[in-house]
Design an enzyme around this catalytic site. Structure first.
Site, PDB file in Angstrom:
ATOM      1  N   ARG A  45       0.865  -1.181   0.000  1.00  0.00           N
ATOM      2  CA  ARG A  45       0.000   0.000   0.000  1.00  0.00           C
ATOM      3  C   ARG A  45       0.900   1.230   0.000  1.00  0.00           C
ATOM      4  NH1 ARG A  45       2.449   1.652   3.611  1.00  0.00           N
ATOM      5  NH2 ARG A  45       0.973   3.370   3.736  1.00  0.00           N
ATOM      6  N   GLY A  46       0.273   2.415  -0.100  1.00  0.00           N
ATOM      7  CA  GLY A  46       1.056   3.635  -0.289  1.00  0.00           C
ATOM      8  C   GLY A  46       1.120   3.916  -1.779  1.00  0.00           C
ATOM      9  N   ALA A  47       0.802   5.166  -2.159  1.00  0.00           N
ATOM     10  CA  ALA A  47       0.594   5.481  -3.577  1.00  0.00           C
ATOM     11  C   ALA A  47       1.764   5.087  -4.489  1.00  0.00           C
ATOM     12  CB  ALA A  47       0.263   6.973  -3.719  1.00  0.00           C
ATOM     13  N   ARG A  79      -7.587  -0.421  -6.618  1.00  0.00           N
ATOM     14  CA  ARG A  79      -7.851   0.646  -5.639  1.00  0.00           C
ATOM     15  C   ARG A  79      -8.061   1.953  -6.415  1.00  0.00           C
ATOM     16  NH1 ARG A  79      -4.228   1.136  -0.419  1.00  0.00           N
ATOM     17  NH2 ARG A  79      -6.125   2.100   0.371  1.00  0.00           N
ATOM     18  N   GLN A 178      -1.869   2.243  10.051  1.00  0.00           N
ATOM     19  CA  GLN A 178      -0.585   2.222   9.334  1.00  0.00           C
ATOM     20  C   GLN A 178       0.499   2.970  10.109  1.00  0.00           C
ATOM     21  OE1 GLN A 178      -3.567   2.934   8.004  1.00  0.00           O
ATOM     22  NE2 GLN A 178      -3.693   2.464   5.830  1.00  0.00           N
ATOM     23  N   ASP A 219      -2.087  10.838  -2.011  1.00  0.00           N
ATOM     24  CA  ASP A 219      -2.474   9.780  -2.959  1.00  0.00           C
ATOM     25  C   ASP A 219      -2.854  10.351  -4.311  1.00  0.00           C
ATOM     26  OD1 ASP A 219      -2.931   8.532  -0.172  1.00  0.00           O
ATOM     27  OD2 ASP A 219      -2.832   6.869  -1.595  1.00  0.00           O
ATOM     28  N   ASN A 229      -5.344  12.439   0.818  1.00  0.00           N
ATOM     29  CA  ASN A 229      -4.430  11.586   1.583  1.00  0.00           C
ATOM     30  C   ASN A 229      -5.253  10.829   2.618  1.00  0.00           C
ATOM     31  OD1 ASN A 229      -1.714  10.655   2.145  1.00  0.00           O
ATOM     32  ND2 ASN A 229      -1.862  11.742   4.072  1.00  0.00           N
ATOM     33  N   LYS A 230      -4.585  10.022   3.390  1.00  0.00           N
ATOM     34  CA  LYS A 230      -5.243   9.157   4.376  1.00  0.00           C
ATOM     35  C   LYS A 230      -6.257   9.934   5.211  1.00  0.00           C
ATOM     36  CE  LYS A 230      -4.973   5.668   4.660  1.00  0.00           C
ATOM     37  NZ  LYS A 230      -6.033   4.895   3.931  1.00  0.00           N
TER      38      LYS A 230
HETATM   39  O1  MRU Z   1      -4.454   3.202   2.425  1.00  0.00           O
HETATM   40  P1  MRU Z   1      -2.983   3.382   2.274  1.00  0.00           P
HETATM   41  O2  MRU Z   1      -2.180   2.810   3.394  1.00  0.00           O
HETATM   42  O3  MRU Z   1      -2.491   2.947   0.908  1.00  0.00           O
HETATM   43  O4  MRU Z   1      -2.796   4.968   2.321  1.00  0.00           O
HETATM   44  C1  MRU Z   1      -1.515   5.512   2.186  1.00  0.00           C
HETATM   45  C2  MRU Z   1      -1.478   6.982   2.321  1.00  0.00           C
HETATM   46  O5  MRU Z   1      -2.479   7.629   2.493  1.00  0.00           O
HETATM   47  C3  MRU Z   1      -0.145   7.637   2.117  1.00  0.00           C
HETATM   48  O6  MRU Z   1      -0.059   8.798   2.880  1.00  0.00           O
HETATM   49  C4  MRU Z   1       0.035   7.997   0.642  1.00  0.00           C
HETATM   50  O7  MRU Z   1      -0.258   6.912  -0.191  1.00  0.00           O
HETATM   51  C5  MRU Z   1       1.418   8.458   0.361  1.00  0.00           C
HETATM   52  S1  MRU Z   1       2.619   7.155   0.552  1.00  0.00           S
HETATM   53  C6  MRU Z   1       4.126   7.819   0.162  1.00  0.00           C
END
Ligand code: MRU
Length: 321
Positions: A45-47, A79, A178, A219, A229-230
């Protein structure tokens, strides 16, 4: 450095982030469908990491002689919010030749570029961090979320090496945690002084004057700077504005969606109610409890002091072209 994505002779190895920090278990993926499921189920996970993984998914599809259109569409459906996923798939689609070798080479290139982008974001962003900084961050934006040192966490890492970081407050990041599970794991390994905090403690920490700098990842960033973002990031931005604390977003330009004029239309993933109603697979909410569980929120550009990309540090009003 932690490397959570490994490509080895046509096989993709992913560190299964669902089991961290307790178990360091690797999954080996050999079909694009397995890659799609791994993204959907948050093995990875993470963009930026999602984008890199999807590119390898296409490399696997090409090697197996699968229908590339089907693989593309299947991976794209994994996603919805992180635009890096669509960016990476588009980059593969734009290749002149779609031989397995060409796609594999491009995927490897996307991964190594991301590593370099993180490094640059770290350097540029660290220059914004004040001396003796007490930094607050959310979610996981480190080596688990990218191919390199990370984005927001890359800035923290770089500033730490420069001796500027007094303390990090890492939001637990409900409901998937996370921050508590992944960012804490990374910060411990790097020996960066920190405390995990409940998300709801951020406002009072800022009010008490204990936070000098807030930094988060993204994201998807719209052309005007609105940043998805999250979930919970927007609350941090509003609080930072109220208490006059710099609020910075860090992301590579692969996270900018220039087709999207504002954040109003960024698709926000709604995740399974069980993320909220259960803890460690044990139900804690009453049976029948209705749930709304959005994975992301959108912070309006005017609440963001700076957006740090590999191309430079931008300020409001944002213009990335
Ligand atoms: O749901 P996730 O864990 O994929 O969400 C991740 C985030 O929101 C991060 O802040 C974002 O993807 C940037 S990661 C460098």
């Amino acid at each position: 450095m932690i490397q959570a994505i490994r490509w080895d002779d046509g096989k993709l190895h992913l560190l299964d982030q669902r089991h961290l920090p307790h178990k360091e278990e690797w999954l080996t993926l050999t079909t694009w469908e397995e890659v799609r499921d791994a993204i959907r189920d948050m093995v990875v996970r993470g963009a930026p990491a999602i984008g890199v993984t999807a590119a390898y998914g296409m490399a696997i599809a090409a090697r197996s002689g699968d229908d590339l259109r089907q693989a593309h569409d299947g991976l794209a459906a994994s996603r919805p919010t992180a635009v890096n996923l669509f960016w990476a798939l588009e980059r593969i689609e734009q290749l002149e030749y779609h031989s397995p070798e060409a796609i594999e080479k491009e995927a490897i290139e996307i991964e190594s570029e991301d590593r370099a982008l993180c490094q640059r974001i770290g350097e540029l962003g660290a220059a914004l961090v004040p001396e003796h900084a007490r930094i607050l961050t959310i979610c996981n934006t480190g080596s688990l979320a990218t191919a390199g040192i990370g984005t927001a966490l890359g800035i923290i890492r770089t500033a730490h090496v420069q001796g500027k970081v007094q303390h990090v407050y890492s939001c637990e990041t409900r409901p998937r945690q996370q921050g508590l599970k992944l960012t804490a794991w990374e910060l411990l390994r790097d020996g960066i002084p920190f405390q995990s905090i409940p998300d709801s403690a951020a406002a009072s920490l800022m009010q008490a004057g204990n936070v000098d700098f807030v930094v988060a990842g993204a994201d998807r960033i719209a052309a005007n700077g609105d940043s998805a973002n999250k979930i919970g990031t927007l609350m941090l931005a509003i609080c930072a504005k109220r208490f006059d604390i710099p609020f910075v977003i860090a992301a590579p330009t692969t996270t900018i969606d220039s087709e999207m004029q504002t954040g109003a239309h960024i698709p926000i993933e709604e995740r399974d109610p069980s993320e909220l109603t259960e803890v460690d697979r044990r139900r804690i909410a009453p049976e029948g409890c209705p749930v709304f569980n959005p994975g992301f929120d959108v912070t309006p550009a005017d609440l963001i002091s700076n957006i740090v990309t590999e191309l430079g540090v931008f300020s409001y009003p944002y213009n990335f072209s």
